[in-house]
Design a protein around this motif. Structure first.
Motif, PDB file in Angstrom:
ATOM      1  N   VAL A  71       0.839  -1.203   0.000  1.00  0.00           N
ATOM      2  CA  VAL A  71       0.000   0.000   0.000  1.00  0.00           C
ATOM      3  C   VAL A  71       0.872   1.250   0.000  1.00  0.00           C
ATOM      4  O   VAL A  71       0.595   2.224  -0.720  1.00  0.00           O
ATOM      5  CB  VAL A  71      -0.948   0.007   1.212  1.00  0.00           C
ATOM      6  N   SER A 112       2.277   1.835  -3.409  1.00  0.00           N
ATOM      7  CA  SER A 112       1.243   2.308  -4.324  1.00  0.00           C
ATOM      8  C   SER A 112       0.924   3.780  -4.080  1.00  0.00           C
ATOM      9  O   SER A 112       0.797   4.572  -5.015  1.00  0.00           O
ATOM     10  CB  SER A 112      -0.029   1.473  -4.159  1.00  0.00           C
ATOM     11  N   LEU A 142      -4.535  -4.902  -5.239  1.00  0.00           N
ATOM     12  CA  LEU A 142      -3.581  -3.815  -5.420  1.00  0.00           C
ATOM     13  C   LEU A 142      -3.036  -3.766  -6.850  1.00  0.00           C
ATOM     14  O   LEU A 142      -2.711  -2.702  -7.364  1.00  0.00           O
ATOM     15  CB  LEU A 142      -2.426  -3.950  -4.414  1.00  0.00           C
ATOM     16  N   GLN A 195      -5.606  -1.822  -8.960  1.00  0.00           N
ATOM     17  CA  GLN A 195      -6.134  -0.611  -8.336  1.00  0.00           C
ATOM     18  C   GLN A 195      -6.408   0.521  -9.311  1.00  0.00           C
ATOM     19  O   GLN A 195      -7.280   1.362  -9.060  1.00  0.00           O
ATOM     20  CB  GLN A 195      -5.175  -0.115  -7.258  1.00  0.00           C
ATOM     21  N   LEU A 226      -7.071   1.038  -1.829  1.00  0.00           N
ATOM     22  CA  LEU A 226      -5.909   1.319  -0.981  1.00  0.00           C
ATOM     23  C   LEU A 226      -6.307   1.383   0.495  1.00  0.00           C
ATOM     24  O   LEU A 226      -5.616   0.819   1.358  1.00  0.00           O
ATOM     25  CB  LEU A 226      -5.254   2.638  -1.402  1.00  0.00           C
TER      26      LEU A 226
END
Length: 241
Positions: A112, A115, A151, A154, A225
């Motif tokens: 996370v 990202s 993810l 995303q 997220l």
């Protein structure tokens, strides 16, 4: 079969309905919401019964979003999932669950953070295989396997995320249940417990039809997220508190 009081049944239904609503809206989240709370109600719900209920939800979601399923991606993510499931089946026999949960939380939080920093994770074959492995391992071990694969998607459209993840989870859950059966962790008891979770699945699925339109206006990535980060924190706290 576990004898549930009406209060316990209503609690389980509400918990699963919230999880199904979340998964129906962004493509994953049932395990995140339901696993920790069902574990408090009775540990027998995890992982077999919740995975079985999840299979029902993924069938419904795949049927609803089938036009957005990217079939080409599935061969890579499912290949990774198969490896992760096999490893989890072995690890479950010898490694304490708390060690698995903490490691999962740390890995997802790191993903996370990467990202959010601007690094663009894309559904390439390499990313899909790696995410599928981690997702298969965690889904089989602790019923929370959505964040790793979510993810990767995303930045895709809401329908593609929901459709492709639903198809992936449908195949993946069946692999996980097979592995649990082989190692003696799935049988008639787990199947009967899963039946008590189906009303919540249906309620959440029907309600999610009214929330997907809101998230598809540009909020899907933020939701992925945030939910992934919460999943990681929950996984860690479950084991250290």
């Amino acid at each position: 079969m576990l004898d549930l009081t009406w209060a316990e049944f209503l609690f389980a239904t509400a918990v699963v309905a919230c999880g199904a609503l979340l998964q129906g809206s962004i493509g994953f989240g049932l395990g995140l919401v339901a696993a920790p709370l069902l574990l408090l109600l009775d540990p027998t719900f995890i992982p077999g019964p919740l995975l079985t209920a999840s299979a029902v939800l993924t069938i419904l979601l795949t049927s609803r979003e089938w036009r957005s399923v990217n079939v080409g991606d599935l061969k890579w993510s499912i290949s990774g999932r198969l490896v992760g499931v096999v490893v989890a089946a072995v690890v479950l026999v010898v490694v304490p669950p708390e060690s698995i949960g903490i490691a999962f939380g740390v890995l997802v939080l790191a993903a996370v953070a990467l990202s959010a920093s601007g690094i663009h994770l894309t559904p390439t074959p390499g990313h899909l295989v790696s995410a599928g492995m981690l997702s298969g391992f965690m889904g089989t071990a602790v019923s929370i396997g959505g964040p790793p694969i979510a993810l990767v998607y995303q930045r895709e459209s809401g329908p593609r995320i929901r459709g492709t993840l639903s198809a992936y989870f449908l195949i993946g859950v069946l692999l996980s249940l097979t592995a649990l059966r082989i190692v003696g962790r799935y049988g008639l008891t787990e199947l009967s417990l899963a039946a008590s979770l189906i009303p919540g699945i249906l309620i959440g699925f029907l309600a999610s039809k009214h929330t997907t339109g809101v998230l598809d206006r540009g909020y899907t990535r933020i939701a992925v997220l945030v939910v992934s980060a919460v999943a990681a924190v929950v996984a860690i706290l479950r084991q250290i508190i």
